[in-house]
Design an enzyme around this catalytic site. Structure first.
Site, PDB file in Angstrom:
ATOM      1  N   GLU A   1      59.320 -31.652   6.868  1.00 47.22           N
ATOM      2  CA  GLU A   1      60.118 -32.008   5.698  1.00 47.22           C
ATOM      3  C   GLU A   1      59.220 -32.518   4.568  1.00 47.22           C
ATOM      4  O   GLU A   1      59.248 -33.696   4.203  1.00 47.22           O
ATOM      5  CB  GLU A   1      61.187 -33.027   6.086  1.00 47.22           C
ATOM      6  CG  GLU A   1      62.169 -32.463   7.115  1.00 47.22           C
ATOM      7  CD  GLU A   1      63.230 -33.454   7.552  1.00 47.22           C
ATOM      8  OE1 GLU A   1      63.478 -34.421   6.799  1.00 47.22           O
ATOM      9  OE2 GLU A   1      63.806 -33.278   8.634  1.00 47.22           O
TER      10      GLU A   1
ATOM     11  N   GLU B   1      69.606 -32.637   1.473  1.00 43.50           N
ATOM     12  CA  GLU B   1      69.832 -34.069   1.633  1.00 43.50           C
ATOM     13  C   GLU B   1      68.825 -34.910   0.848  1.00 43.50           C
ATOM     14  O   GLU B   1      69.150 -36.024   0.417  1.00 43.50           O
ATOM     15  CB  GLU B   1      69.785 -34.442   3.116  1.00 43.50           C
ATOM     16  CG  GLU B   1      68.416 -34.260   3.763  1.00 43.50           C
ATOM     17  CD  GLU B   1      68.461 -34.486   5.270  1.00 43.50           C
ATOM     18  OE1 GLU B   1      69.417 -33.998   5.911  1.00 43.50           O
ATOM     19  OE2 GLU B   1      67.562 -35.144   5.809  1.00 43.50           O
TER      20      GLU B   1
END
Length: 661
Positions: A174, A471
Site C-alpha cells: 500500500e 480508502e
C-alpha cells in the site's frame, strides 16, 4: 466450472540422455524472444533478448543453503528436454472468455560435478509475451531437508531503463509508485515495470507462489542496473523451509512492444495450475455496495456505539437500495464482536454478532431481496485466533447462505516476527482459500500476499487489495491523480484489484475536513473499466447516489469480460482501455494531473453496424480540484469508422458504453 481444453498439444522433443553442451537457446513460438541458458565455469546463468536486443544480460541462478553447500556452481548438464505447449482454456471469470496458452519449454537437468553430486532442474518457458523460469529440486537421498538462506536469482538489465516501483515492504504493497531510472531504484516489491529507451516494456514478478516466500528485489552493489532476488524471511533468518521434492514459484518477465501489451498479457495466469474446484457454479462475480465508506470518512464506527455502522436497521436500508438499483452484493463490516481490540491483540469473534446486528434475519432478508451478503473477517493479524475459528465461521456462513467473505490482515502479524509476505503467511492464505472453497465461499483478501495467478487454480479467490486504494482518500493525503494511471501496469499485472471506486461525493467536509478524492466523478466511472476486478464496489454512501444520472453507468458496467484491448497508454500519464461483454463494448479513459484531448478511434466495434454510444464525460468546467462533480452525459449513434473527440479535465476521465442497435 471445469477447465475446458479446446486444443492441447504437448510434444516432447527428442533428446539424448546426456547432453554435453553448456549453451542452450529457447525461443518464443513467434521467434521474437530468445532465452539463453549457459553454464559459465559450472555456474548456471540465463539471458533474455527480444528481436536480437539484449534485455537481461547473463544473470546467475542458484541457492545458498543453511548447513549445506551452496547450489550455485560446480554443475554440469545431464540432460535437456524440450516441450511445446499449446492449449486454449476458459476461465471461470476473467478479462477474456478464452485464454491461449502457447509456449516452448526447456528443462535443463543439472548435477554437481563433485560430491555431494546433488541434482537441480531449471525449467524455462518462452511465450510470445515474455519468459518464465523456476527451480525444481527432485527427491534425492543427499538432499532431503532444504533450508534456503538465499535464492541467487539475478536480473541484470541491459540498460538504465525507466521503472515504476515502490520501496520494499515485507508486510504490504500500500504505497505510492515512483517513476525513476533503474539506477535510482532501491529495494522493492514486485511487480516492477520498466520501459527501455526504444519503448519496449517489461515487468518482473512471479507466478504460482505456493509454500514459498515472496520475492523482493535488491540492487547488486557494483553491478549497474542489476538486481537480486531477496526472499521475505522467517524470524530465524531462513527464507524457505522445505523438503524435496520441491519447486519454486515461476520467476516471470512479461515483455511487450507497448504498455498496453503488458495489460493484455495472460502469462502469469497461464503459469498456474488448472482449476482445482470441480463444481464452480456457486462462484459469482458481482458488483457490491458496503457498510464501509461511512467508517473510513468518520460518519460511522466499526465498533459498537452510538454511531455503529453495522446495525440491523442500517443493513436493511442498504439491502433495499442495492436491490432497487441492480447491485448484487452487500458487504457489512463491523458486525462481529471484538472491534474494540483491533490493533491491541485482536481477539475478534467470527461467529458472534454485536447485539444490534441480527445476522440470521438479515441473511434471510437479503436472500428475499436477491442480495448476496458479503461477510467480513478482519483478523487484525492474529492468525492463531483466526485459524482456530475459521472452519466454524465459514460453516456458519454456508448454513446462512452467505457465499462471499472479505478477509483482512491489518496490523502486525502474530506471532511476532512473521511477515505478511513470508512463507508462513503464504501457507496461511492458502489454507484459507482451500477451507473457503470447501464451504462454497468466495474471497476478497485485504492486506494479502500479492497475487500470482492462483485465481486460475482457485477461482473462489476473486479479488484482493495489495494496493493503495480508495480508502486512502478518506483519511490521508490521498492518491495523486497519476496513481490510477500507474497501478494497472504494476500491481494490476499481478491480478485483480479491489480498488473500491465509484465515489461521487469527492469531498466530505462534514466528517473529514480537508480530505478529498483526487479525481473527477467521470474518472471514478472510468475506473470500472480501467482497473480489473470480478468483484467491483460501488463504494460511496447510498444517499450520494440518489438522483445521480451518472450512477447508471455503475448499474450497467459488467465485472467479467469476453475481450480486452488497450487502445493507448502512457504509464503515469493516461490510459484508454476497451472491454467487450457479449456484443456491448465499454471504454474507460483516465488522465493524470493535466487536461488533454483524445481522438478515440472506434475500430474495435463490429464493422458496418451502428452502435448507440452513451458517453459519461468531464463537463467543460470540470477539474479534479476545483469542480470534480461536473459530468456531462450524451447519447448518439456511431460506427467503427468513426472517431470520437474527447476532452479530459485535469485528473479526469470518461466512461463510454456502446450498444449495437
Amino acid at each position: 466450472m471445469r477447465l475446458l481444453l479446446l486444443a492441447l498439444l504437448s510434444t516432447l522433443t527428442a533428446c539424448s540422455p546426456v547432453v554435453t553442451t553448456n549453451h542452450e537457446t529457447l525461443s518464443s513460438p513467434d521467434g521474437t524472444i530468445a532465452l539463453t541458458f549457459q553454464l559459465d565455469e559450472g555456474v548456471p546463468r540465463y539471458a533474455v533478448a527480444r528481436d536480437g536486443v539484449e534485455l537481461i544480460r547473463p544473470s546467475p541462478l542458484g541457492f545458498v543453503l543453511k548447513d549445506a553447500p551452496s547450489l550455485t556452481n560446480r554443475f554440469r548438464v545431464v540432460q535437456v528436454q524440450r516441450v511445446e505447449g499449446d492449449e486454449t482454456w476458459k476461465p471461470v471469470w476473467g478479462r477474456a472468455a478464452e485464454i491461449h496458452n502457447r509456449y516452448n519449454q526447456m528443462e535443463v537437468q543439472l548435477r554437481e560435478s563433485k560430491a555431494p553430486r546433488r541434482k537441480m532442474t531449471l525449467a524455462f518457458r518462452a511465450y510470445d509475451d515474455g519468459v518464465a523460469f523456476r527451480y525444481v529440486l527432485p527427491e534425492q537421498s543427499n538432499l532431503g531437508t532444504v533450508n534456503i538462506l538465499s535464492e541467487e536469482t539475478a536480473f541484470r538489465f541491459g540498460d538504465n531503463y525507466t521503472a515504476w516501483w515502490h520501496p520494499v515492504d515485507y508486510n504490504g504493497d500500500e504505497k505510492l509508485y515512483r517513476e525513476t531510472l533503474l539506477s535510482k531504484m532501491e529495494a522493492l516489491n514486485t511487480p516492477v515495470t520498466m520501459r527501455t529507451p526504444p519503448g519496449v516494456h517489461l515487468s518482473v514478478h512471479e507466478a504460482a507462489l505456493v509454500d514459498y516466500a515472496s520475492m523482493t528485489l535488491v540492487p547488486v552493489p557494483g553491478d549497474p542496473n542489476s538486481f537480486k532476488c531477496d526472499l521475505v524471511p522467517w524470524p530465524d533468518g531462513v527464507k524457505v523451509k522445505a523438503t524435496t521434492p520441491m519447486k519454486t514459484p515461476w520467476r516471470t518477465i512479461q515483455i511487450a512492444d507497448r504498455a498496453g501489451g503488458l495489460l493484455e498479457s495472460h502469462l502469469i495466469e497461464n503459469l498456474n495450475e488448472p482449476c482445482a474446484i470441480a463444481d464452480t457454479s456457486w462462484i459469482e462475480p458481482m458488483k457490491y455496495m458496503g457498510i464501509w465508506w461511512g467508517m473510513h470518512i468518520g460518519k460511522e464506527t466499526w465498533a459498537a456505539g452510538p454511531t455503529h455502522g453495522a446495525t440491523t436497521e442500517n443493513t436493511r436500508r442498504h439491502i433495499d437500495f442495492a436491490a432497487s438499483n441492480g447491485i448484487r452484493g452487500l458487504l457489512v463490516e463491523g458486525w462481529n464482536k471484538g472491534w474494540d481490540t483491533w490493533f491491541n491483540g485482536a481477539t475478534f469473534s467470527f461467529t458472534e454478532p454485536y447485539p444490534d446486528f441480527d445476522l440470521p434475519s438479515l441473511a434471510q432478508y437479503a436472500q428475499e431481496h436477491g442480495i448476496a451478503l458479503i461477510g467480513h473477517h478482519e483478523t487484525g493479524g492474529n492468525i492463531a485466533a483466526y485459524e482456530e475459528q475459521m472452519e466454524a465461521a465459514f460453516a456458519l456462513y454456508e448454513e446462512l447462505g452467505i457465499h462471499a467473505v472479505k478477509t483482512g490482515y491489518a496490523g502486525e502479524i502474530l506471532p511476532k516476527g512473521q511477515h505478511h509476505h513470508g512463507q508462513w503467511m503464504v501457507n496461511h492464505y492458502q489454507r484459507v482459500v482451500e477451507c473457503a472453497a470447501a464451504h462454497h465461499i468466495m474471497l476478497d483478501v485485504h492486506e494479502p500476499i500479492k497475487p500470482t495467478g492462483l485465481c486460475r487454480t482457485w477461482p473462489n479467490l476473486l479479488s484482493g487489495e495489495g494496493v493503495r486504494g480508495t480508502e486512502y482518500e478518506a483519511w490521508s493525503d490521498g492518491n495523486p491523480p497519476e496513481h490510477t494511471t500507474i497501478i494497472p501496469f504494476t500491481r494490476g499485472l499481478a491480478g485483480p484489484i479491489d480498488y473500491t471506486p465509484g465515489i461521487f461525493a469527492t469531498t466530505f467536509p462534514k466528517y473529514r475536513e480537508g480530505r478529498r478524492v483526487h479525481t473527477t466523478v467521470a474518472k471514478q466511472l472510468a475506473l470500472y473499466v480501467i482497473i480489473y476486478s470480478p468483484l467491483q464496489m460501488a463504494a460511496d454512501l447510498p444517499e450520494n447516489y440518489e438522483g445521480q444520472p451518472g450512477f447508471q453507468f455503475i448499474r450497467d458496467v459488467p465485472v467479467t469480460w469476453d475481450e480486452t484491448r488497450v487502445i493507448t497508454a502512457d504509464i503515469g500519464r493516461h490510459v484508454i482501455v476497451a472491454r467487450r461483454k457479449g456484443q456491448d463494448w465499454f471504454v474507460g479513459l483516465i488522465i493524470a494531473d493535466s487536461s488533454a484531448t483524445f481522438d478515440l478511434p472506434l475500430q474495435f466495434l463490429q464493422p458496418d453496424r451502428p452502435y448507440e454510444m452513451t458517453l459519461y464525460a468531464d463537463g467543460k468546467d470540470a477539474d479534479w480540484e476545483s469542480n470534480p462533480t461536473s459530468l456531462e452525459i450524451s447519447t448518439r449513434t456511431v460506427q467503427s469508422r468513426d472517431r470520437v473527440n474527447l476532452r479530459l479535465a485535469r485528473g479526469g476521465g470518461a466512461a463510454i458504453r456502446f450498444r449495437p442497435q
